[in-house]
Design a protein around this motif. Structure first.
Motif, PDB file in Angstrom:
ATOM      1  N   ILE A 195     -70.496 -50.178  -7.066  1.00 44.59           N
ATOM      2  CA  ILE A 195     -69.766 -49.386  -7.322  1.00 44.59           C
ATOM      3  C   ILE A 195     -69.956 -48.193  -7.503  1.00 44.59           C
ATOM      4  O   ILE A 195     -68.503 -47.348  -7.625  1.00 44.59           O
ATOM      5  N   VAL A 196     -70.843 -47.706  -7.550  1.00 42.46           N
ATOM      6  CA  VAL A 196     -71.107 -46.074  -6.424  1.00 42.46           C
ATOM      7  C   VAL A 196     -70.796 -46.361  -5.424  1.00 42.46           C
ATOM      8  O   VAL A 196     -69.678 -45.329  -5.112  1.00 42.46           O
ATOM      9  N   GLU A 197     -70.050 -47.168  -4.283  1.00 38.18           N
ATOM     10  CA  GLU A 197     -70.277 -47.474  -3.363  1.00 38.18           C
ATOM     11  C   GLU A 197     -68.545 -47.052  -3.350  1.00 38.18           C
ATOM     12  O   GLU A 197     -67.602 -46.462  -2.599  1.00 38.18           O
ATOM     13  N   GLN A 198     -67.791 -47.666  -4.262  1.00 43.93           N
ATOM     14  CA  GLN A 198     -66.718 -47.784  -4.326  1.00 43.93           C
ATOM     15  C   GLN A 198     -66.200 -46.640  -4.862  1.00 43.93           C
ATOM     16  O   GLN A 198     -65.067 -45.680  -4.454  1.00 43.93           O
ATOM     17  N   ALA A 199     -66.896 -46.134  -5.288  1.00 45.49           N
ATOM     18  CA  ALA A 199     -67.076 -44.128  -6.222  1.00 45.49           C
ATOM     19  C   ALA A 199     -66.536 -43.887  -4.782  1.00 45.49           C
ATOM     20  O   ALA A 199     -65.547 -42.965  -4.945  1.00 45.49           O
ATOM     21  N   HIS A 200     -67.477 -43.494  -3.813  1.00 38.94           N
ATOM     22  CA  HIS A 200     -67.621 -42.971  -2.654  1.00 38.94           C
ATOM     23  C   HIS A 200     -66.126 -43.161  -1.932  1.00 38.94           C
ATOM     24  O   HIS A 200     -66.108 -41.935  -1.503  1.00 38.94           O
TER      25      HIS A 200
END
Length: 290
Positions: free
Chosen positions: A83-88
């Protein structure tokens, strides 16, 4: 995401890296507010369960530039990392809250330091601005002493590269419980926080709203920080919401008119799902940030 929002997110100057270690060694001089906020204004964000995220984004429309993420070190260093990677990838600032599976004693005793080290290394490897906090809204979940002790163990580990650490405390305590609020933010923790946050919801009920609004608490937090000698510390609003379009609109105004606000994320789920005039009000806030 608009070009302006992208510049706001990426314009936060790189800061000197601070590695893991003891609290005392990690308490480096604070990287001033321009290194956190950049010069482009407020990042308007949103929080919602992962299963509902795409739907909520479609409903509010374009402009989201920060995403609240809830992770747990008890689940390992990779908790919510996708989810962090998706946000980035979506051009958003991840605002990550870590908990420890309810094992506060373990956190106080350093049981999760190794997991935090691995998580911090992975987050820092992306080279993108990321906000990190430990145990948002801690009041009534754990004692102030345990919150302080666990924060000393965990947050310095995350203070490296473009990761910025800070608290997200219970905003309603600012109304008339400032001594309780202060117990969770003693001077020793201000030594390494890069920003300072609260969650803030309208008081009362939908049928009988209270007098206290998120729009009141945002400048109240700024005044409180000034009273503690930390008036330049950037502000983050981890969650906010209210019962009317006026409340949502006023909160958006407060985000933009209160000096040095870094991010403000509406909570958009459950009883607080945005619809009707409340949804329209948040869309206007997003348009203002474009």
């Amino acid at each position: 995401m608009s070009r302006r929002a992208t510049l706001r997110l990426l314009g936060m100057g790189a800061a000197a890296s601070v590695g893991a270690g003891t609290f005392e060694s990690a308490a480096a001089p604070r990287r001033g507010p321009t290194s956190v906020t950049g010069s482009g204004g407020v990042l308007v964000g949103m929080g919602a369960p992962v299963r509902n995220w795409d739907q909520r984004v479609r409903e509010v429309g374009p402009g989201i530039s920060a995403r609240r993420i809830y992770a747990d070190l008890a689940d390992g260093a990779g908790s919510q990392i996708r989810i962090v990677e998706q946000a980035h990838d979506d051009g958003m600032l991840p605002v990550i809250s870590y908990k420890v599976g309810g094992d506060v004693t373990g956190a106080v005793n350093g049981r999760y330091n190794g997991v935090a080290e691995d998580a911090a290394a992975r987050l820092a490897s992306y080279g993108k601005p990321t906000a990190v906090t430990f145990w948002h809204e801690p009041y009534n979940d754990l004692t102030a002493a345990n919150y302080v002790a666990a924060s000393k163990q965990l947050l310095p580990i995350f203070r490296r590269g473009k990761l910025q650490v800070g608290p997200i405390l219970n905003g309603w305590l600012l109304d008339n419980r400032q001594s309780d609020f202060a117990a969770f933010c003693p001077n020793q923790l201000f030594r390494f926080w890069d920003w300072f946050g609260i969650d803030s919801y309208e008081s009362g009920t939908k049928q009988n709203p209270g007098k206290r609004k998120p729009a009141d608490r945002i400048p109240a937090l700024r005044s409180y920080l000034r009273s503690r000698g930390h008036g330049s510390l950037p502000i983050g609003i981890g969650e906010y919401n209210g019962y009317s379009g006026r409340t949502i609109s006023d909160a958006g105004d407060a985000l933009f008119t209160t000096p040095n606000v870094w991010f403000g994320c509406v909570w958009n789920s459950g009883d607080w799902v945005l619809s009707g005039n409340r949804l329209a009000a948040f869309r206007r806030t997003l348009a203002r940030s474009a």
